[in-house]
Write an enzyme that holds these catalytic residues in place. Structure first.
Site, PDB file in Angstrom:
ATOM      1  N   ALA A 146       3.137  -8.780  13.446  1.00 44.82           N
ATOM      2  CA  ALA A 146       3.162  -9.768  14.547  1.00 44.82           C
ATOM      3  C   ALA A 146       3.420 -10.846  14.024  1.00 44.82           C
ATOM      4  CB  ALA A 146       1.151 -10.210  14.827  1.00 44.82           C
TER       5      ALA A 146
ATOM      6  N   ILE B  72       0.847  -1.431   0.369  1.00 47.32           N
ATOM      7  CA  ILE B  72      -0.223  -0.424  -0.083  1.00 47.32           C
ATOM      8  C   ILE B  72       1.313   1.415   0.383  1.00 47.32           C
ATOM      9  CG2 ILE B  72      -1.538   1.298   1.265  1.00 47.32           C
ATOM     10  CD1 ILE B  72      -2.845  -1.555   2.041  1.00 47.32           C
TER      11      ILE B  72
ATOM     12  N   ASP C 235      14.365   0.259  10.092  1.00 48.72           N
ATOM     13  CA  ASP C 235      13.899  -0.915  11.001  1.00 48.72           C
ATOM     14  C   ASP C 235      13.672  -0.012  12.009  1.00 48.72           C
ATOM     15  OD1 ASP C 235      13.513  -2.561  13.300  1.00 48.72           O
ATOM     16  OD2 ASP C 235      14.909  -3.848  12.486  1.00 48.72           O
ATOM     17  N   VAL C 236      11.804   0.563  12.377  1.00 45.00           N
ATOM     18  CA  VAL C 236      11.397   0.487  12.641  1.00 45.00           C
ATOM     19  C   VAL C 236      11.254   0.316  14.742  1.00 45.00           C
ATOM     20  CG1 VAL C 236       9.737   2.938  11.569  1.00 45.00           C
ATOM     21  CG2 VAL C 236       9.054   0.107  13.252  1.00 45.00           C
TER      22      VAL C 236
ATOM     23  N   TYR D 110      -7.918 -12.171  13.043  1.00 47.53           N
ATOM     24  CA  TYR D 110      -6.860 -11.181  13.103  1.00 47.53           C
ATOM     25  C   TYR D 110      -6.170 -10.841  14.404  1.00 47.53           C
ATOM     26  CZ  TYR D 110      -5.711  -6.094  10.987  1.00 47.53           C
ATOM     27  OH  TYR D 110      -5.069  -5.509  10.372  1.00 47.53           O
TER      28      TYR D 110
ATOM     29  N   LYS E 205      -4.441  -2.115  16.248  1.00 48.20           N
ATOM     30  CA  LYS E 205      -5.157  -1.443  15.192  1.00 48.20           C
ATOM     31  C   LYS E 205      -6.293  -0.702  16.708  1.00 48.20           C
ATOM     32  CE  LYS E 205      -3.290  -1.905  10.981  1.00 48.20           C
ATOM     33  NZ  LYS E 205      -2.494  -1.711  10.897  1.00 48.20           N
TER      34      LYS E 205
ATOM     35  N   ILE F 127       3.682   0.311   8.547  1.00 50.76           N
ATOM     36  CA  ILE F 127       4.083  -0.489   9.034  1.00 50.76           C
ATOM     37  C   ILE F 127       3.132  -1.531   9.980  1.00 50.76           C
ATOM     38  CG2 ILE F 127       5.366  -1.218  10.601  1.00 50.76           C
ATOM     39  CD1 ILE F 127       6.651   1.121   9.011  1.00 50.76           C
TER      40      ILE F 127
ATOM     41  N   LEU G 179       1.638  -8.323   0.185  1.00 45.04           N
ATOM     42  CA  LEU G 179       2.801  -9.081   0.764  1.00 45.04           C
ATOM     43  C   LEU G 179       1.922 -10.053   2.125  1.00 45.04           C
ATOM     44  CD1 LEU G 179       4.971 -10.879   0.777  1.00 45.04           C
ATOM     45  CD2 LEU G 179       5.848  -9.276   1.649  1.00 45.04           C
TER      46      LEU G 179
HETATM   47  P1  NAD Z   1       3.085  -4.640   3.384  1.00 41.42           P
HETATM   48  O1  NAD Z   1       3.795  -6.748   3.696  1.00 41.42           O
HETATM   49  O2  NAD Z   1       3.617  -4.594   1.842  1.00 41.42           O
HETATM   50  O3  NAD Z   1       3.299  -3.804   3.751  1.00 41.42           O
HETATM   51  C1  NAD Z   1       3.980  -3.992   5.694  1.00 41.42           C
HETATM   52  C2  NAD Z   1       5.100  -3.513   5.543  1.00 41.42           C
HETATM   53  O4  NAD Z   1       5.856  -3.092   6.748  1.00 41.42           O
HETATM   54  C3  NAD Z   1       6.290  -4.290   5.059  1.00 41.42           C
HETATM   55  O5  NAD Z   1       6.736  -2.587   3.973  1.00 41.42           O
HETATM   56  C4  NAD Z   1       7.492  -4.765   6.288  1.00 41.42           C
HETATM   57  O6  NAD Z   1       8.558  -4.258   6.092  1.00 41.42           O
HETATM   58  C5  NAD Z   1       6.566  -3.327   7.169  1.00 41.42           C
HETATM   59  N1  NAD Z   1       7.236  -3.361   8.875  1.00 41.42           N
HETATM   60  C6  NAD Z   1       6.726  -4.544   9.343  1.00 41.42           C
HETATM   61  N2  NAD Z   1       8.090  -4.267  10.245  1.00 41.42           N
HETATM   62  C7  NAD Z   1       8.739  -4.177   9.806  1.00 41.42           C
HETATM   63  C8  NAD Z   1      10.241  -2.761  10.706  1.00 41.42           C
HETATM   64  N3  NAD Z   1       9.984  -3.304  11.960  1.00 41.42           N
HETATM   65  N4  NAD Z   1      10.530  -1.702  10.281  1.00 41.42           N
HETATM   66  C9  NAD Z   1       9.898  -1.515   9.328  1.00 41.42           C
HETATM   67  N5  NAD Z   1       9.201  -1.386   8.617  1.00 41.42           N
HETATM   68  C10 NAD Z   1       8.646  -3.308   8.918  1.00 41.42           C
HETATM   69  O7  NAD Z   1       1.648  -4.738   3.495  1.00 41.42           O
HETATM   70  P2  NAD Z   1       0.608  -3.639   3.447  1.00 41.42           P
HETATM   71  O8  NAD Z   1      -0.767  -4.493   3.367  1.00 41.42           O
HETATM   72  O9  NAD Z   1       0.911  -2.819   2.295  1.00 41.42           O
HETATM   73  O10 NAD Z   1       0.127  -3.497   4.869  1.00 41.42           O
HETATM   74  C11 NAD Z   1       0.165  -1.921   4.981  1.00 41.42           C
HETATM   75  C12 NAD Z   1      -0.256  -1.104   6.353  1.00 41.42           C
HETATM   76  O11 NAD Z   1      -1.949  -1.555   5.988  1.00 41.42           O
HETATM   77  C13 NAD Z   1      -0.364  -2.463   7.051  1.00 41.42           C
HETATM   78  O12 NAD Z   1      -0.464  -1.642   8.417  1.00 41.42           O
HETATM   79  C14 NAD Z   1      -1.548  -2.928   7.853  1.00 41.42           C
HETATM   80  O13 NAD Z   1      -1.755  -3.825   8.395  1.00 41.42           O
HETATM   81  C15 NAD Z   1      -2.307  -2.000   6.184  1.00 41.42           C
HETATM   82  N6  NAD Z   1      -3.801  -2.672   6.151  1.00 41.42           N
HETATM   83  C16 NAD Z   1      -3.830  -3.478   5.440  1.00 41.42           C
HETATM   84  C17 NAD Z   1      -4.796  -4.036   4.953  1.00 41.42           C
HETATM   85  C18 NAD Z   1      -4.778  -5.192   3.703  1.00 41.42           C
HETATM   86  O14 NAD Z   1      -5.810  -6.379   3.632  1.00 41.42           O
HETATM   87  N7  NAD Z   1      -3.339  -5.516   2.910  1.00 41.42           N
HETATM   88  C19 NAD Z   1      -5.848  -3.649   4.820  1.00 41.42           C
HETATM   89  C20 NAD Z   1      -5.714  -2.364   5.713  1.00 41.42           C
HETATM   90  C21 NAD Z   1      -4.851  -2.125   6.756  1.00 41.42           C
HETATM   91  O1  0WE Z   2      -3.142  -5.577   8.630  1.00 39.22           O
HETATM   92  C1  0WE Z   2      -3.294  -6.352   8.394  1.00 39.22           C
HETATM   93  C2  0WE Z   2      -2.108  -7.656   7.686  1.00 39.22           C
HETATM   94  C3  0WE Z   2      -0.789  -7.812   8.912  1.00 39.22           C
HETATM   95  C4  0WE Z   2      -0.527  -8.590   9.256  1.00 39.22           C
HETATM   96  C5  0WE Z   2       0.870  -9.763   8.141  1.00 39.22           C
HETATM   97  C6  0WE Z   2       1.011 -10.495   8.287  1.00 39.22           C
HETATM   98  C7  0WE Z   2       1.522 -11.458   7.802  1.00 39.22           C
HETATM   99  C8  0WE Z   2       3.299 -12.018   8.257  1.00 39.22           C
HETATM  100  C9  0WE Z   2       0.876  -8.194   9.897  1.00 39.22           C
HETATM  101  N1  0WE Z   2       1.583  -9.113  10.374  1.00 39.22           N
HETATM  102  C10 0WE Z   2       1.801  -9.806   9.888  1.00 39.22           C
HETATM  103  N2  0WE Z   2       2.579 -11.080  10.278  1.00 39.22           N
HETATM  104  C11 0WE Z   2       3.262 -11.873   9.388  1.00 39.22           C
HETATM  105  O2  0WE Z   2       4.250 -13.011   9.560  1.00 39.22           O
HETATM  106  N3  0WE Z   2      -3.696  -6.613   7.430  1.00 39.22           N
HETATM  107  C12 0WE Z   2      -5.619  -5.641   7.208  1.00 39.22           C
HETATM  108  C13 0WE Z   2      -5.051  -8.350   6.651  1.00 39.22           C
HETATM  109  C14 0WE Z   2      -4.902  -9.160   7.169  1.00 39.22           C
HETATM  110  O3  0WE Z   2      -4.247  -9.816   7.668  1.00 39.22           O
HETATM  111  C15 0WE Z   2      -5.411 -10.832   8.211  1.00 39.22           C
HETATM  112  C16 0WE Z   2      -6.649 -10.686   7.732  1.00 39.22           C
HETATM  113  C17 0WE Z   2      -6.607  -9.625   6.681  1.00 39.22           C
HETATM  114  C18 0WE Z   2      -7.608  -8.528   6.734  1.00 39.22           C
HETATM  115  C19 0WE Z   2      -5.145 -11.980   9.388  1.00 39.22           C
HETATM  116  C20 0WE Z   2      -6.140 -12.615   9.638  1.00 39.22           C
HETATM  117  C21 0WE Z   2      -7.531 -12.594   9.091  1.00 39.22           C
HETATM  118  C22 0WE Z   2      -7.660 -11.302   8.416  1.00 39.22           C
END
Ligand code: NAD
Ligand code: 0WE
Length: 256
Positions: free
Chosen positions: A96, A21, A65-66, A156, A163, A93, A195
């Site tokens: 879990a 994103i 790395d945050v 989740y 969140k 970011i 991812l």
């Molecule tokens: P993504 O995996 O592309 O992004 C997650 C990012 O977190 C990665 O770039 C990873 O490198 C970074 N990260 C994790 N640990 C870190 C650390 N210690 N230091 C620095 N960076 C770190 O996946 P995404 O779906 O683009 O997720 C981005 C945000 O959007 C997250 O907060 C996620 O919860 C939120 N989100 C995702 C969805 C979805 O369905 N994909 C929906 C709603 C919200």
């Molecule tokens: O915020 C997220 C996902 C965040 C996430 C994803 C992973 C996968 C790999 C955090 N930590 C990890 N750790 C890993 O090892 N979303 C909003 C996407 C998401 O994740 C889910 C969802 C949805 C939607 C997990 C369970 C159920 C629904």
């Protein structure tokens, strides 16, 4: 695309690959005229992130790395000397440990809870604090959240609790940073195949159920989330702070 971010500097956290994103947000911010600092987590992600970022005009890559205070401090020193001031910060970011996103929330380990809240929530507090002295003309801080903060989404688990804490942190930060004309908001995105979502079992079914029940009868596109991020960084949003804005095709309004 308008030039609503012309002359502004934006730092984006959370680019892992082209599906992130954060990457969609960085691209649209650049198209709106912003100059970009884009950060990735570590050496492992460096090559892919560097290649993407090198192809984007007016963008520079940084590593951070945050979970490490010293890396945050070092990054903001680099940003200060390279750009002088900042106008917006995007926090995209979350993390879990994988085993916490299986089975019951009741089984959450102490360490899993700590890590999820440290990486997914405390990092926003640390980054907003570090950005504050660079946002000399006010600014816009934003983060990404999900509906699992307020309603139970099976599996989740601890991320839902993280969140909820993230959305509360947005309100407390909005209060503190309001005096510096810095706005702090969250975008609550519907599920998107990134991812972070791909490894989740049953994610495909979730996308289907969401599209079926949402008023707009489809899933959200990452470009729609990015457009909201551009809006929040722009002067169109100068009256909005402390909010969670849903970009989920209306899914959250439904009771049945
Ligand atoms: P993504 O995996 O592309 O992004 C997650 C990012 O977190 C990665 O770039 C990873 O490198 C970074 N990260 C994790 N640990 C870190 C650390 N210690 N230091 C620095 N960076 C770190 O996946 P995404 O779906 O683009 O997720 C981005 C945000 O959007 C997250 O907060 C996620 O919860 C939120 N989100 C995702 C969805 C979805 O369905 N994909 C929906 C709603 C919200
Ligand atoms: O915020 C997220 C996902 C965040 C996430 C994803 C992973 C996968 C790999 C955090 N930590 C990890 N750790 C890993 O090892 N979303 C909003 C996407 C998401 O994740 C889910 C969802 C949805 C939607 C997990 C369970 C159920 C629904």
């Amino acid at each position: 695309m308008s030039n609503c971010l012309e002359g502004r500097t934006v730092v984006v956290f959370g680019v892992a690959n082209k599906r992130s994103i954060a990457w969609a947000i960085a691209q649209q911010m650049q198209q709106a005229g912003a100059q970009l600092a884009i950060t990735y987590q570590n050496e492992r992600l460096k090559q892919e992130a560097d290649e993407l970022i090198a192809a984007l005009p007016n963008a520079q890559a940084f590593q951070c790395d945050v979970s490490r205070d010293e890396e945050i401090a070092q990054l903001f020193e680099q940003l200060k000397s390279r750009y002088g001031k900042l106008d917006a910060l995007v926090h995209s970011i979350a993390f879990a440990p994988a085993e916490e996103l299986k089975g019951e929330f009741a089984g959450t380990s102490r360490e899993g809870f700590r890590v999820a809240l440290d990486i997914s929530v405390y990092s926003l507090v640390a980054l907003a604090r570090a950005a504050r002295p660079l946002m000399t003309e006010g600014g816009s801080v934003m983060t990404l959240t999900y509906y699992g903060a307020e309603k139970v989404v099976p599996r989740y688990n601890v991320m839902g609790v993280a969140k909820a804490a993230l959305e509360a942190s947005v309100r407390y930060l909005a209060y503190d940073l309001g005096k510096n004309k810095i706005r702090v908001n969250a975008i609550s995105a519907g599920p998107i195949k990134t991812l972070a979502a791909r490894g989740i079992s049953g994610f495909g079914d979730m996308l289907g159920a969401q599209a079926e029940r949402a008023p707009l009868q489809r899933n959200v596109d990452v470009k729609e989330v990015a457009a909201t991020a551009v809006f929040l960084a722009s002067d169109g949003a100068t009256g909005i702070t402390g909010e969670t804005i849903y970009v989920d095709c209306g899914y959250n309004i439904m009771g049945f």
